[in-house]
Design a protein around this motif. Structure first.
Motif, PDB file in Angstrom:
ATOM      1  N   UNK A  90     -15.459 -26.024  11.699  1.00 30.84           N
ATOM      2  CA  UNK A  90     -13.864 -26.185  11.288  1.00 30.84           C
ATOM      3  C   UNK A  90     -13.336 -27.344  11.446  1.00 30.84           C
ATOM      4  N   UNK A  91     -13.115 -27.927  10.803  1.00 30.08           N
ATOM      5  CA  UNK A  91     -12.100 -29.400  11.273  1.00 30.08           C
ATOM      6  C   UNK A  91     -10.427 -28.943  11.377  1.00 30.08           C
ATOM      7  N   UNK A  92     -10.211 -29.472  12.134  1.00 30.79           N
ATOM      8  CA  UNK A  92      -8.788 -29.354  12.798  1.00 30.79           C
ATOM      9  C   UNK A  92      -8.089 -30.646  12.515  1.00 30.79           C
ATOM     10  N   UNK A  93      -7.134 -31.130  12.072  1.00 36.69           N
ATOM     11  CA  UNK A  93      -6.594 -32.171  12.456  1.00 36.69           C
ATOM     12  C   UNK A  93      -4.650 -32.249  13.437  1.00 36.69           C
ATOM     13  N   UNK A  94      -4.683 -31.185  13.411  1.00 34.98           N
ATOM     14  CA  UNK A  94      -4.227 -30.717  15.084  1.00 34.98           C
ATOM     15  C   UNK A  94      -3.633 -29.887  16.429  1.00 34.98           C
ATOM     16  N   UNK A  95      -3.414 -29.417  16.741  1.00 36.59           N
ATOM     17  CA  UNK A  95      -3.667 -28.503  18.051  1.00 36.59           C
ATOM     18  C   UNK A  95      -3.850 -27.310  18.109  1.00 36.59           C
ATOM     19  N   UNK A  96      -3.478 -26.477  16.883  1.00 35.02           N
ATOM     20  CA  UNK A  96      -4.285 -25.631  16.742  1.00 35.02           C
ATOM     21  C   UNK A  96      -5.018 -25.554  16.082  1.00 35.02           C
ATOM     22  N   UNK A  97      -6.496 -24.222  16.349  1.00 36.88           N
ATOM     23  CA  UNK A  97      -7.024 -24.307  15.668  1.00 36.88           C
ATOM     24  C   UNK A  97      -7.060 -23.827  14.178  1.00 36.88           C
ATOM     25  N   UNK A  98      -5.618 -23.052  14.235  1.00 37.09           N
ATOM     26  CA  UNK A  98      -5.065 -22.291  12.503  1.00 37.09           C
ATOM     27  C   UNK A  98      -4.821 -23.304  12.123  1.00 37.09           C
ATOM     28  N   UNK A  99      -3.911 -24.405  12.678  1.00 40.86           N
ATOM     29  CA  UNK A  99      -3.274 -24.745  11.903  1.00 40.86           C
ATOM     30  C   UNK A  99      -3.648 -25.823  10.482  1.00 40.86           C
ATOM     31  N   UNK A 100      -3.290 -25.752   9.408  1.00 38.56           N
ATOM     32  CA  UNK A 100      -4.485 -26.360   8.145  1.00 38.56           C
ATOM     33  C   UNK A 100      -5.439 -26.072   8.150  1.00 38.56           C
ATOM     34  N   UNK A 101      -6.236 -24.968   9.021  1.00 39.65           N
ATOM     35  CA  UNK A 101      -7.550 -24.724   8.754  1.00 39.65           C
ATOM     36  C   UNK A 101      -7.839 -23.179   7.682  1.00 39.65           C
ATOM     37  N   UNK A 102      -8.716 -23.270   7.112  1.00 43.03           N
ATOM     38  CA  UNK A 102      -9.417 -21.816   6.518  1.00 43.03           C
ATOM     39  C   UNK A 102     -10.146 -21.520   7.639  1.00 43.03           C
ATOM     40  N   UNK A 103     -10.051 -21.535   9.044  1.00 42.64           N
ATOM     41  CA  UNK A 103     -10.250 -20.485  10.001  1.00 42.64           C
ATOM     42  C   UNK A 103      -9.330 -19.024   9.973  1.00 42.64           C
ATOM     43  N   UNK A 104      -8.779 -18.675   9.741  1.00 44.08           N
ATOM     44  CA  UNK A 104      -7.899 -17.592   9.786  1.00 44.08           C
ATOM     45  C   UNK A 104      -8.800 -16.813   8.920  1.00 44.08           C
ATOM     46  N   UNK A 105      -9.115 -17.617   7.240  1.00 44.75           N
ATOM     47  CA  UNK A 105      -9.641 -16.463   6.636  1.00 44.75           C
ATOM     48  C   UNK A 105     -11.503 -16.887   6.736  1.00 44.75           C
ATOM     49  N   UNK A 106     -11.937 -17.880   7.482  1.00 45.68           N
ATOM     50  CA  UNK A 106     -13.016 -17.500   8.061  1.00 45.68           C
ATOM     51  C   UNK A 106     -13.474 -16.378   8.508  1.00 45.68           C
ATOM     52  N   UNK A 107     -12.915 -16.318   9.746  1.00 44.97           N
ATOM     53  CA  UNK A 107     -12.584 -15.126  10.695  1.00 44.97           C
ATOM     54  C   UNK A 107     -12.543 -13.673   9.516  1.00 44.97           C
ATOM     55  N   UNK A 108     -12.157 -13.727   8.507  1.00 40.74           N
ATOM     56  CA  UNK A 108     -11.174 -12.390   7.965  1.00 40.74           C
ATOM     57  C   UNK A 108     -12.566 -12.299   6.913  1.00 40.74           C
ATOM     58  N   UNK A 109     -13.578 -13.030   6.278  1.00 40.94           N
ATOM     59  CA  UNK A 109     -14.893 -13.049   6.541  1.00 40.94           C
ATOM     60  C   UNK A 109     -15.792 -12.606   7.315  1.00 40.94           C
ATOM     61  N   UNK A 110     -15.929 -12.594   8.074  1.00 40.71           N
ATOM     62  CA  UNK A 110     -16.683 -12.289   8.944  1.00 40.71           C
ATOM     63  C   UNK A 110     -16.560 -10.920   9.936  1.00 40.71           C
ATOM     64  N   UNK A 111     -15.264 -10.857   9.872  1.00 40.74           N
ATOM     65  CA  UNK A 111     -14.451  -8.930  10.535  1.00 40.74           C
ATOM     66  C   UNK A 111     -14.585  -9.424  11.491  1.00 40.74           C
ATOM     67  N   UNK A 112     -13.964 -11.016  12.057  1.00 43.13           N
ATOM     68  CA  UNK A 112     -13.678 -11.179  13.286  1.00 43.13           C
ATOM     69  C   UNK A 112     -12.109 -10.507  13.518  1.00 43.13           C
ATOM     70  N   UNK A 113     -12.201  -9.638  14.867  1.00 40.84           N
ATOM     71  CA  UNK A 113     -11.128  -9.465  15.896  1.00 40.84           C
ATOM     72  C   UNK A 113     -10.587  -9.965  16.756  1.00 40.84           C
ATOM     73  N   UNK A 114     -11.762 -10.896  17.365  1.00 39.20           N
ATOM     74  CA  UNK A 114     -11.765 -11.238  18.939  1.00 39.20           C
ATOM     75  C   UNK A 114     -12.241 -12.354  19.316  1.00 39.20           C
ATOM     76  N   UNK A 115     -11.431 -12.951  19.515  1.00 40.32           N
ATOM     77  CA  UNK A 115     -11.998 -14.656  20.307  1.00 40.32           C
ATOM     78  C   UNK A 115     -11.529 -14.760  21.191  1.00 40.32           C
ATOM     79  N   UNK A 116     -12.784 -15.645  21.527  1.00 39.49           N
ATOM     80  CA  UNK A 116     -13.899 -15.875  23.409  1.00 39.49           C
ATOM     81  C   UNK A 116     -13.513 -17.260  22.644  1.00 39.49           C
ATOM     82  N   UNK A 117     -11.656 -17.814  23.255  1.00 45.71           N
ATOM     83  CA  UNK A 117     -11.495 -19.697  23.132  1.00 45.71           C
ATOM     84  C   UNK A 117     -12.056 -20.443  24.598  1.00 45.71           C
TER      85      UNK A 117
END
Length: 182
Positions: A90-117
């Motif tokens: 996932x490409x991001x433009x700013x600091x957060x991995x979620x800001x203006x990215x499709x990450x939240x949607x992708x995680x939902x599609x994968x059934x992910x609830x736990x992130x290891x950063x």
């Protein structure tokens, strides 16, 4: 199927920015721990998702970002953690991995609830990403040895803030395990 994903933040870096000299020693220290987390996650069939700045190029193809990072000042910090063919990106433009990215949607599609950063920079992108994950009700784990910083004092404060205010679990990298039942 696991509900966990390993999120690799901003490790595809050209190291051609003003904070690079302060960042590089910490990246060198974090790199072996990050490599170990990648090996563990891949071995447990946990999704590995690279979320990376775009260097202002606004290209969505991760191969171009990988090549730019490998052509940068410190390819030895990039080559050991280059995404494999199974990694997601996932490409991001700013600091957060979620800001203006499709990450939240992708995680939902994968059934992910736990992130290891893991990745860089603890007191910036890791902190803001942990906050955004928290407000989206994701469980977050960080191995402090697998995140790199520019300022050690700010990084320590950021880790304390994530643990105290965002319910982030801090686990020594050697103790972090991925299994199918997480």
């Amino acid at each position: 199927m696991t509900d966990t994903a390993l999120i690799v933040i901003d490790m595809l870096n050209t190291y051609e920015h003003e904070d690079a000299d302060a960042l590089v020693p910490s990246v060198r220290d974090a790199l072996p721990f990050l490599q170990d987390l990648l090996k563990k996650a891949r071995g447990a069939s946990v999704p590995v998702i690279y979320v990376n700045d775009n260097f202002g190029q606004w290209r969505s193809h991760h191969g171009e970002l990988v090549q730019a990072a490998l052509a940068g000042r410190h390819p030895e910090l990039v080559d050991p953690i280059v995404p494999d063919d199974d990694s997601l990106f996932v490409v991001k433009a700013r600091h957060s991995i979620f800001y203006e990215t499709p990450l939240n949607y992708l995680l939902g599609q994968l059934g992910v609830q736990h992130l290891v950063l893991c990745g860089q920079v603890t007191e910036q992108c890791i902190l803001y990403s942990a906050l955004d994950a928290h407000i989206r009700h994701f469980d977050v784990t960080i191995a402090p040895q697998a995140v790199a910083h520019i300022d050690p004092d700010l990084a320590d404060a950021a880790l304390r803030m994530m643990e105290t205010n965002m319910s982030t679990i801090l686990v020594p990298a050697d103790n972090l395990a991925f299994d199918q039942n997480q």
